[in-house]
Design an enzyme around this catalytic site. Structure first.
Site, PDB file in Angstrom:
ATOM      1  N   HIS A  15      43.448  39.375  -7.004  1.00  0.00           N
ATOM      2  CA  HIS A  15      42.836  38.761  -8.141  1.00  0.00           C
ATOM      3  C   HIS A  15      43.607  38.461  -9.492  1.00  0.00           C
ATOM      4  O   HIS A  15      43.834  38.870 -10.499  1.00  0.00           O
ATOM      5  CB  HIS A  15      41.527  39.150  -8.475  1.00  0.00           C
ATOM      6  CG  HIS A  15      40.798  38.679  -9.467  1.00  0.00           C
ATOM      7  ND1 HIS A  15      39.544  38.947  -9.874  1.00  0.00           N
ATOM      8  CD2 HIS A  15      41.124  37.711 -10.978  1.00  0.00           C
ATOM      9  CE1 HIS A  15      39.285  37.814 -11.296  1.00  0.00           C
ATOM     10  NE2 HIS A  15      39.566  37.715 -11.130  1.00  0.00           N
ATOM     11  N   ARG A  24      48.103  30.644 -14.466  1.00  0.00           N
ATOM     12  CA  ARG A  24      48.473  29.476 -15.907  1.00  0.00           C
ATOM     13  C   ARG A  24      48.961  28.688 -15.745  1.00  0.00           C
ATOM     14  O   ARG A  24      48.550  27.141 -15.629  1.00  0.00           O
ATOM     15  CB  ARG A  24      48.429  30.183 -17.266  1.00  0.00           C
ATOM     16  CG  ARG A  24      48.022  31.557 -17.007  1.00  0.00           C
ATOM     17  CD  ARG A  24      46.039  31.294 -17.320  1.00  0.00           C
ATOM     18  NE  ARG A  24      46.228  32.603 -17.779  1.00  0.00           N
ATOM     19  CZ  ARG A  24      44.836  33.118 -18.138  1.00  0.00           C
ATOM     20  NH1 ARG A  24      43.346  31.975 -17.197  1.00  0.00           N
ATOM     21  NH2 ARG A  24      43.939  33.667 -18.672  1.00  0.00           N
ATOM     22  N   ASP A  41      36.735  30.978  -9.216  1.00  0.00           N
ATOM     23  CA  ASP A  41      37.233  31.824  -9.514  1.00  0.00           C
ATOM     24  C   ASP A  41      37.033  31.418 -11.491  1.00  0.00           C
ATOM     25  O   ASP A  41      38.283  31.157 -11.589  1.00  0.00           O
ATOM     26  CB  ASP A  41      38.082  32.944  -9.688  1.00  0.00           C
ATOM     27  CG  ASP A  41      38.402  34.223 -11.047  1.00  0.00           C
ATOM     28  OD1 ASP A  41      37.234  34.965 -10.831  1.00  0.00           O
ATOM     29  OD2 ASP A  41      38.801  34.315 -11.593  1.00  0.00           O
ATOM     30  N   ASN A  57      35.596  39.423 -19.048  1.00  0.00           N
ATOM     31  CA  ASN A  57      34.547  39.170 -18.287  1.00  0.00           C
ATOM     32  C   ASN A  57      35.591  39.669 -16.947  1.00  0.00           C
ATOM     33  O   ASN A  57      36.030  38.781 -16.051  1.00  0.00           O
ATOM     34  CB  ASN A  57      35.062  37.852 -18.887  1.00  0.00           C
ATOM     35  CG  ASN A  57      33.861  36.662 -18.046  1.00  0.00           C
ATOM     36  OD1 ASN A  57      32.852  37.873 -17.614  1.00  0.00           O
ATOM     37  ND2 ASN A  57      32.632  35.623 -18.020  1.00  0.00           N
ATOM     38  N   ASP A  93      43.097  41.290 -12.423  1.00  0.00           N
ATOM     39  CA  ASP A  93      42.454  40.525 -12.847  1.00  0.00           C
ATOM     40  C   ASP A  93      43.739  39.945 -14.411  1.00  0.00           C
ATOM     41  O   ASP A  93      42.942  39.991 -15.476  1.00  0.00           O
ATOM     42  CB  ASP A  93      41.355  40.878 -13.170  1.00  0.00           C
ATOM     43  CG  ASP A  93      40.293  39.503 -14.025  1.00  0.00           C
ATOM     44  OD1 ASP A  93      41.089  38.597 -13.417  1.00  0.00           O
ATOM     45  OD2 ASP A  93      39.684  39.415 -14.138  1.00  0.00           O
ATOM     46  N   HIS A  96      47.400  35.862 -22.590  1.00  0.00           N
ATOM     47  CA  HIS A  96      46.860  34.768 -23.060  1.00  0.00           C
ATOM     48  C   HIS A  96      47.376  34.644 -24.194  1.00  0.00           C
ATOM     49  O   HIS A  96      48.328  35.724 -24.705  1.00  0.00           O
ATOM     50  CB  HIS A  96      45.297  35.376 -23.733  1.00  0.00           C
ATOM     51  CG  HIS A  96      44.169  34.966 -23.086  1.00  0.00           C
ATOM     52  ND1 HIS A  96      43.621  32.776 -22.068  1.00  0.00           N
ATOM     53  CD2 HIS A  96      43.472  34.961 -22.474  1.00  0.00           C
ATOM     54  CE1 HIS A  96      42.669  33.222 -21.473  1.00  0.00           C
ATOM     55  NE2 HIS A  96      42.558  34.456 -21.177  1.00  0.00           N
ATOM     56  N   PHE A 105      38.689  35.281 -22.972  1.00  0.00           N
ATOM     57  CA  PHE A 105      38.461  36.418 -21.957  1.00  0.00           C
ATOM     58  C   PHE A 105      39.306  36.422 -21.638  1.00  0.00           C
ATOM     59  O   PHE A 105      40.410  35.927 -21.278  1.00  0.00           O
ATOM     60  CB  PHE A 105      37.214  36.276 -21.055  1.00  0.00           C
ATOM     61  CG  PHE A 105      35.353  35.946 -22.101  1.00  0.00           C
ATOM     62  CD1 PHE A 105      35.322  37.144 -22.256  1.00  0.00           C
ATOM     63  CD2 PHE A 105      35.606  35.188 -21.935  1.00  0.00           C
ATOM     64  CE1 PHE A 105      34.172  37.688 -22.358  1.00  0.00           C
ATOM     65  CE2 PHE A 105      33.828  34.668 -22.580  1.00  0.00           C
ATOM     66  CZ  PHE A 105      33.659  36.053 -23.226  1.00  0.00           C
ATOM     67  N   GLY A 106      40.245  38.288 -21.029  1.00  0.00           N
ATOM     68  CA  GLY A 106      40.786  38.388 -20.759  1.00  0.00           C
ATOM     69  C   GLY A 106      42.478  39.038 -21.045  1.00  0.00           C
ATOM     70  O   GLY A 106      42.776  39.353 -21.707  1.00  0.00           O
TER      71      GLY A 106
END
Length: 424
Positions: free
Chosen positions: A58, A62, A150, A276, A303, A307, A321-322
């Site tokens: 997971h 990008r 996802d 999230n 995950d 960003h 989120f992330g």
């Protein structure tokens, strides 16, 4: 060229470290122990642990579409630095891998710039809209490792059910970010004690668990293999545990941050703590630990979700989120759980290698003759402080900046080639 990795320690079934060596040639492991082949390139492990390359089911790379956050080149290099040699890239790109054409585009980018094995997902619905179904057979034929939307939960039960039935015919796994959109309430963190203290809108736990409960029943009816992303609540654990007891073919993952942190750790309105699913209550965190140990949760995934600094500097409400995870996952987990005696080293290694590989029937995550030479040398005694500005990833968004951790990968080998080496 033949390489001989000498003076290393391997982990046996009893979680004991034994002195050994490994010889690799043509991208494969050809010997464990034994003599040094004549003319081989020598890699001295200096008494450190040699482990299989980590497998992450997971991740978010990008590219294409969001290269300002991360690229396949920077993301895979970040993975290599963290010891990951097989990573499965989620489909929330632009374009989405919802067609053969788009999937081939992504495969071309991977071939061009990835330094580790990147296996792309195919999306369950066109443009991840949740409505129009994709052709799963075509996506499988062109290299999709599994199917997921996802980033967004599939809201329509009928859409999920039909895609599960198609995936079952292909013996492929449906992978789900579970979130009922009608229960999000514009939340930005867990609905509990801390969100009220900070005056921020909360996301209730039932938002996640209700969709897992729906999906395991759909998977049972469809005869599908179903994998739950980033489980975060005690109710979700209960739904997965009950489904497994009923014989439903469900597996689940947990992320390092949900094992390490809970809502009360959030220092304030800082979007580096926005993820999230969000950081939940202490009782949820404890439930995740128990579920990992009893096999309800099968593996650990990062995950990894980069960003930009600009996107993350505007507070919880305005930021995406992330958080990133590749470069800190193993040292943090090793320090907090293995060094403290809560887990064995073998448990941690298995949750990051052989267990995730088994979920997708991948032939990776193991050290044995004939296996791909995907290996990491880890200095279990090396301790250093996490500095986000030193990440190889473009993302700096982590709540772990400034944490001290022990047990760092110092070399990563993918298919027999060194793809990361610690700078002395």
């Amino acid at each position: 060229m033949t390489k001989h990795i000498k003076n290393i320690k391997l982990l046996n079934e009893q979680s004991e470290l034994i002195n050994s060596s490994v010889t690799i040639d043509n991208g494969k492991i050809i010997a464990i122990g034994g003599k040094q082949p004549e003319g081989a390139e020598i890699i001295d492990g200096n008494g450190n642990l040699l482990a299989p390359g980590f497998v992450d089911l997971h991740v978010h790379l990008r590219e294409p579409g969001f290269e300002h956050k991360e690229t396949i080149a920077t993301g895979s290099a970040s993975a290599a630095k963290g010891g990951f040699t097989t990573i499965c890239a989620m489909p929330n790109t632009k374009p989405v891998p919802d067609s053969v054409e788009n999937l081939q585009l992504i495969n071309g980018l991977i071939k061009e710039s990835a330094v580790v094995r990147v296996l792309p997902y195919g999306s369950l619905t066109v443009a991840q809209s949740g409505d129009e179904r994709t052709n799963l057979a075509n996506l499988k034929a062109h290299g999709a490792v599994a199917f997921s939307d996802d980033g967004v939960g599939v809201q329509l039960a009928a859409t999920m059910f039909e895609q599960m039935k198609d995936a079952a015919k292909l013996d492929m796994v449906v992978v789900a970010h579970c979130e009922d959109n009608s229960l999000i309430y514009d939340g930005v963190m867990h609905e509990g004690k801390r969100n009220k203290e900070l005056g921020l809108p909360g996301i209730p736990s039932v938002c996640e668990s209700v969709q897992i409960a729906r999906d395991v029943l759909l998977a049972e009816a469809a005869g599908a293999r179903y994998h739950v992303c980033h489980v975060s609540t005690k109710e979700s654990v209960r739904a997965v545990r009950d489904a497994k007891a009923a014989g439903i073919r469900v597996t689940a993952e947990v992320c390092p941050h949900h094992l390490l942190l809970e809502e009360m750790d959030i220092p304030g309105d800082d979007a580096n703590w926005k993820m999230n699913p969000p950081l939940r209550a202490l009782e949820d965190k404890d439930s995740l630990h128990a579920a990992l140990l009893d096999g309800t949760i099968d593996c650990i995934s990062t995950d990894h979700a980069p960003h930009t600094v600009e996107e993350k500097c505007c507070g919880m409400v305005g930021a995406p989120f992330g958080i990133v995870g590749f470069e800190t996952a193993f040292p943090l987990l090793y320090t907090q759980f293995v060094e403290t005696g809560k887990w064995t080293l073998k448990q941690l290694i298995d949750w990051m290698t052989v267990k995730p590989a088994q979920i997708f029937n991948l032939p990776y995550g193991k050290i044995e003759v004939g296996a791909s030479a995907d290996l990491i040398i880890i200095d279990l005694n090396k301790e250093q402080t996490i500095h986000a500005e030193e990440f190889v990833s473009k993302g700096r968004n982590t709540p772990f900046n400034g944490w001290a951790a022990k047990g760092w990968p110092i070399m990563t080998i993918f298919e027999g080639n060194i793809v990361y080496k610690e700078e002395k």
